[in-house]
Design a protein around this motif. Structure first.
Motif, PDB file in Angstrom:
ATOM      1  N   LYS B   6      60.169 -66.788  32.859  1.00 49.76           N
ATOM      2  CA  LYS B   6      60.681 -66.587  31.511  1.00 49.76           C
ATOM      3  C   LYS B   6      60.564 -67.887  30.713  1.00 49.76           C
ATOM      4  O   LYS B   6      60.912 -68.959  31.210  1.00 49.76           O
ATOM      5  CB  LYS B   6      62.138 -66.128  31.557  1.00 49.76           C
ATOM      6  N   HIS B   7      60.056 -67.783  29.498  1.00 48.45           N
ATOM      7  CA  HIS B   7      59.892 -68.943  28.612  1.00 48.45           C
ATOM      8  C   HIS B   7      60.756 -68.762  27.367  1.00 48.45           C
ATOM      9  O   HIS B   7      61.388 -67.714  27.187  1.00 48.45           O
ATOM     10  CB  HIS B   7      58.416 -69.098  28.216  1.00 48.45           C
ATOM     11  N   ASP B   8      60.768 -69.795  26.505  1.00 44.53           N
ATOM     12  CA  ASP B   8      61.498 -69.702  25.232  1.00 44.53           C
ATOM     13  C   ASP B   8      60.988 -68.508  24.422  1.00 44.53           C
ATOM     14  O   ASP B   8      59.871 -68.011  24.644  1.00 44.53           O
ATOM     15  CB  ASP B   8      61.297 -70.985  24.411  1.00 44.53           C
ATOM     16  N   HIS B   9      61.788 -68.093  23.461  1.00 48.33           N
ATOM     17  CA  HIS B   9      61.468 -66.975  22.567  1.00 48.33           C
ATOM     18  C   HIS B   9      61.325 -65.652  23.343  1.00 48.33           C
ATOM     19  O   HIS B   9      60.597 -64.749  22.910  1.00 48.33           O
ATOM     20  CB  HIS B   9      60.184 -67.252  21.766  1.00 48.33           C
ATOM     21  N   ASP B  10      62.006 -65.571  24.507  1.00 50.31           N
ATOM     22  CA  ASP B  10      61.976 -64.340  25.321  1.00 50.31           C
ATOM     23  C   ASP B  10      60.564 -63.922  25.738  1.00 50.31           C
ATOM     24  O   ASP B  10      60.285 -62.724  25.906  1.00 50.31           O
ATOM     25  CB  ASP B  10      62.663 -63.183  24.575  1.00 50.31           C
ATOM     26  N   ILE B  11      59.693 -64.905  25.875  1.00 41.32           N
ATOM     27  CA  ILE B  11      58.334 -64.606  26.356  1.00 41.32           C
ATOM     28  C   ILE B  11      58.366 -64.619  27.887  1.00 41.32           C
ATOM     29  O   ILE B  11      58.862 -65.557  28.505  1.00 41.32           O
ATOM     30  CB  ILE B  11      57.324 -65.647  25.849  1.00 41.32           C
ATOM     31  N   VAL B  12      57.836 -63.571  28.487  1.00 43.12           N
ATOM     32  CA  VAL B  12      57.753 -63.503  29.946  1.00 43.12           C
ATOM     33  C   VAL B  12      56.285 -63.624  30.362  1.00 43.12           C
ATOM     34  O   VAL B  12      55.434 -62.842  29.912  1.00 43.12           O
ATOM     35  CB  VAL B  12      58.351 -62.183  30.481  1.00 43.12           C
ATOM     36  N   ALA B  13      56.006 -64.643  31.188  1.00 37.65           N
ATOM     37  CA  ALA B  13      54.654 -64.826  31.720  1.00 37.65           C
ATOM     38  C   ALA B  13      54.563 -64.122  33.076  1.00 37.65           C
ATOM     39  O   ALA B  13      55.457 -64.239  33.905  1.00 37.65           O
ATOM     40  CB  ALA B  13      54.336 -66.308  31.872  1.00 37.65           C
ATOM     41  N   VAL B  14      53.468 -63.393  33.261  1.00 35.01           N
ATOM     42  CA  VAL B  14      53.251 -62.629  34.492  1.00 35.01           C
ATOM     43  C   VAL B  14      51.986 -63.124  35.166  1.00 35.01           C
ATOM     44  O   VAL B  14      50.939 -63.238  34.519  1.00 35.01           O
ATOM     45  CB  VAL B  14      53.097 -61.122  34.175  1.00 35.01           C
ATOM     46  N   ARG B  15      52.097 -63.450  36.450  1.00 36.17           N
ATOM     47  CA  ARG B  15      50.898 -63.698  37.249  1.00 36.17           C
ATOM     48  C   ARG B  15      50.712 -62.518  38.189  1.00 36.17           C
ATOM     49  O   ARG B  15      51.677 -62.117  38.864  1.00 36.17           O
ATOM     50  CB  ARG B  15      51.011 -65.017  38.020  1.00 36.17           C
ATOM     51  N   PRO B  16      49.504 -61.932  38.242  1.00 41.04           N
ATOM     52  CA  PRO B  16      49.320 -60.703  39.019  1.00 41.04           C
ATOM     53  C   PRO B  16      49.631 -60.851  40.519  1.00 41.04           C
ATOM     54  O   PRO B  16      49.944 -59.869  41.172  1.00 41.04           O
ATOM     55  CB  PRO B  16      47.846 -60.350  38.783  1.00 41.04           C
ATOM     56  N   GLY B  17      49.511 -62.041  41.075  1.00 38.45           N
ATOM     57  CA  GLY B  17      49.865 -62.202  42.479  1.00 38.45           C
ATOM     58  C   GLY B  17      48.814 -61.721  43.451  1.00 38.45           C
ATOM     59  O   GLY B  17      49.118 -61.422  44.612  1.00 38.45           O
ATOM     60  N   ALA B  18      47.582 -61.615  42.979  1.00 37.68           N
ATOM     61  CA  ALA B  18      46.462 -61.246  43.862  1.00 37.68           C
ATOM     62  C   ALA B  18      45.209 -61.911  43.321  1.00 37.68           C
ATOM     63  O   ALA B  18      45.064 -62.064  42.109  1.00 37.68           O
ATOM     64  CB  ALA B  18      46.274 -59.737  43.896  1.00 37.68           C
ATOM     65  N   VAL B  34      54.926 -52.443  33.730  1.00 44.96           N
ATOM     66  CA  VAL B  34      55.566 -51.405  32.904  1.00 44.96           C
ATOM     67  C   VAL B  34      57.078 -51.402  33.141  1.00 44.96           C
ATOM     68  O   VAL B  34      57.866 -51.200  32.200  1.00 44.96           O
ATOM     69  CB  VAL B  34      54.934 -50.018  33.199  1.00 44.96           C
ATOM     70  N   ALA B  35      57.500 -51.668  34.365  1.00 41.86           N
ATOM     71  CA  ALA B  35      58.943 -51.741  34.658  1.00 41.86           C
ATOM     72  C   ALA B  35      59.596 -52.868  33.861  1.00 41.86           C
ATOM     73  O   ALA B  35      60.738 -52.728  33.403  1.00 41.86           O
ATOM     74  CB  ALA B  35      59.154 -51.935  36.158  1.00 41.86           C
ATOM     75  N   LEU B  36      58.878 -53.978  33.690  1.00 41.75           N
ATOM     76  CA  LEU B  36      59.404 -55.075  32.861  1.00 41.75           C
ATOM     77  C   LEU B  36      59.601 -54.602  31.423  1.00 41.75           C
ATOM     78  O   LEU B  36      60.617 -54.904  30.784  1.00 41.75           O
ATOM     79  CB  LEU B  36      58.434 -56.265  32.862  1.00 41.75           C
ATOM     80  N   ILE B  37      58.614 -53.871  30.916  1.00 48.46           N
ATOM     81  CA  ILE B  37      58.699 -53.367  29.538  1.00 48.46           C
ATOM     82  C   ILE B  37      59.872 -52.388  29.420  1.00 48.46           C
ATOM     83  O   ILE B  37      60.645 -52.422  28.453  1.00 48.46           O
ATOM     84  CB  ILE B  37      57.363 -52.713  29.121  1.00 48.46           C
ATOM     85  N   ASP B  38      60.008 -51.537  30.416  1.00 50.79           N
ATOM     86  CA  ASP B  38      61.137 -50.588  30.416  1.00 50.79           C
ATOM     87  C   ASP B  38      62.478 -51.317  30.456  1.00 50.79           C
ATOM     88  O   ASP B  38      63.489 -50.806  29.969  1.00 50.79           O
ATOM     89  CB  ASP B  38      61.037 -49.644  31.614  1.00 50.79           C
ATOM     90  N   ASP B  39      62.474 -52.519  31.053  1.00 48.82           N
ATOM     91  CA  ASP B  39      63.706 -53.313  31.118  1.00 48.82           C
ATOM     92  C   ASP B  39      63.966 -54.102  29.833  1.00 48.82           C
ATOM     93  O   ASP B  39      64.922 -54.876  29.759  1.00 48.82           O
ATOM     94  CB  ASP B  39      63.643 -54.294  32.298  1.00 48.82           C
ATOM     95  N   GLY B  40      63.055 -53.986  28.849  1.00 44.79           N
ATOM     96  CA  GLY B  40      63.303 -54.597  27.555  1.00 44.79           C
ATOM     97  C   GLY B  40      62.426 -55.775  27.197  1.00 44.79           C
ATOM     98  O   GLY B  40      62.580 -56.355  26.115  1.00 44.79           O
ATOM     99  N   VAL B  41      61.501 -56.156  28.065  1.00 44.12           N
ATOM    100  CA  VAL B  41      60.599 -57.265  27.729  1.00 44.12           C
ATOM    101  C   VAL B  41      59.632 -56.807  26.639  1.00 44.12           C
ATOM    102  O   VAL B  41      58.999 -55.753  26.761  1.00 44.12           O
ATOM    103  CB  VAL B  41      59.808 -57.735  28.976  1.00 44.12           C
ATOM    104  N   THR B  42      59.517 -57.590  25.575  1.00 45.25           N
ATOM    105  CA  THR B  42      58.626 -57.201  24.477  1.00 45.25           C
ATOM    106  C   THR B  42      57.522 -58.231  24.201  1.00 45.25           C
ATOM    107  O   THR B  42      56.597 -57.955  23.455  1.00 45.25           O
ATOM    108  CB  THR B  42      59.417 -56.991  23.160  1.00 45.25           C
ATOM    109  N   SER B  43      57.646 -59.439  24.787  1.00 47.68           N
ATOM    110  CA  SER B  43      56.597 -60.454  24.617  1.00 47.68           C
ATOM    111  C   SER B  43      56.051 -60.819  25.989  1.00 47.68           C
ATOM    112  O   SER B  43      56.703 -61.521  26.761  1.00 47.68           O
ATOM    113  CB  SER B  43      57.163 -61.701  23.930  1.00 47.68           C
ATOM    114  N   LEU B  44      54.866 -60.325  26.284  1.00 49.76           N
ATOM    115  CA  LEU B  44      54.276 -60.491  27.614  1.00 49.76           C
ATOM    116  C   LEU B  44      53.028 -61.356  27.558  1.00 49.76           C
ATOM    117  O   LEU B  44      52.152 -61.151  26.705  1.00 49.76           O
ATOM    118  CB  LEU B  44      53.869 -59.131  28.170  1.00 49.76           C
TER     119      LEU B  44
END
Lengths: 137, 114
Positions: B6-18, B34-44
């Motif tokens: 999680k970064h400033d401005h509610d930005i969530v960085a995702v690494r695929p892990g593969a 998609v589960a992150l988006i369902d949990d309310g993440v809007t800046s990916l």
């Protein structure tokens, strides 16, 4: 011309290890650009076969044969015994015609786009997809 | 499979892990994002720095994530190697996604937009 034959189980988790093993045979021979096209085509072809070429025999193997020199690679993928014939040339959608937001439908078009030649037909009583890659130096 | 930061401005960085995002793991990747988006993440921000190969299933998963986030949020991609960049070009997906060189560049641009 060097020839190698490989077999893989008809399972999706077997595709990436198979492709990496095939690439390992060509390491130091293919230029990066050719290796990229080879990776795409073999990944798409094998995944498509596993997903769509259903057979009654769960243990039926997929056979891949590599024939290569420093200037050309031919990969031949034989369907598992009992699979219905499926010619990708008749079923592929041109990439320019795929909806940008589509979640599927690009794989076969990618094979036709990235391989230098694609052939399909019956060889020794098995259906076989042949993909040829030329070194573009 | 994914790793998130999680970064400033509610930005969530995702690494695929593969290293390879393919038919074998693309659905798992999509479902987890998609589960992150369902949990309310809007800046990916999806960081491909550690990904060496992406097939059509991986691209399809990204299209699905983009559709899911829709106009409610922002999806940005960074860290593409030359092969994955070429894959995006061949499939004309470079016109669909916002693509940046690396995480700092993407974060700066996303922060300025908020």
């Amino acid at each position: 011309m060097t020839s190698r034959t490989f077999h893989m189980p008809n399972r999706i988790d077997a595709v990436d290890p198979m492709v990496l093993a095939l690439k390992g045979q060509l390491e130091g021979i293919l230029a990066d650009e050719t290796m990229f096209r080879f990776d795409i085509c073999l990944s798409e072809a094998l995944a498509n076969l596993v997903v769509h070429a259903k057979t009654d025999n769960e243990n039926a193997q997929i056979e891949v044969t590599l024939d290569f020199t420093e200037s050309i690679v031919k990969a031949e993928v034989s369907d598992p015994d009992g699979a219905q014939a499926f010619d990708i040339r008749d079923n592929a959608t041109e990439l320019s015609n795929v909806d940008e937001m589509a979640e599927s439908g690009r794989g076969l078009g990618l094979i036709l786009e990235c391989a230098d030649a694609v052939d399909y037909g019956m060889v020794r009583n098995r259906n076989r997809l042949s993909m040829t890659f030329l070194q573009r130096t | 499979m994914i790793n998130t930061t999680k970064h400033d401005h509610d930005i969530v960085a995702v690494r695929p892990g593969a290293e390879r995002l393919t038919a074998f793991n693309a659905k798992t990747f999509k479902d987890e994002v998609v589960a992150l988006i369902d949990d309310g993440v809007t800046s990916l921000l999806i960081d491909f720095k550690d990904v060496t190969f992406l097939d059509s299933s991986g691209l399809g998963a990204l299209a699905g994530i983009l559709k899911k986030i829709g106009h409610r949020g922002d999806l940005v991609i960074c860290g593409l190697n030359s092969d994955i960049t070429q894959m995006f070009r061949i499939c004309r997906m470079d016109r669909v996604f916002k693509i940046y060189r690396d995480v700092p560049t993407a974060l700066q641009t996303m922060s300025e937009a908020t």
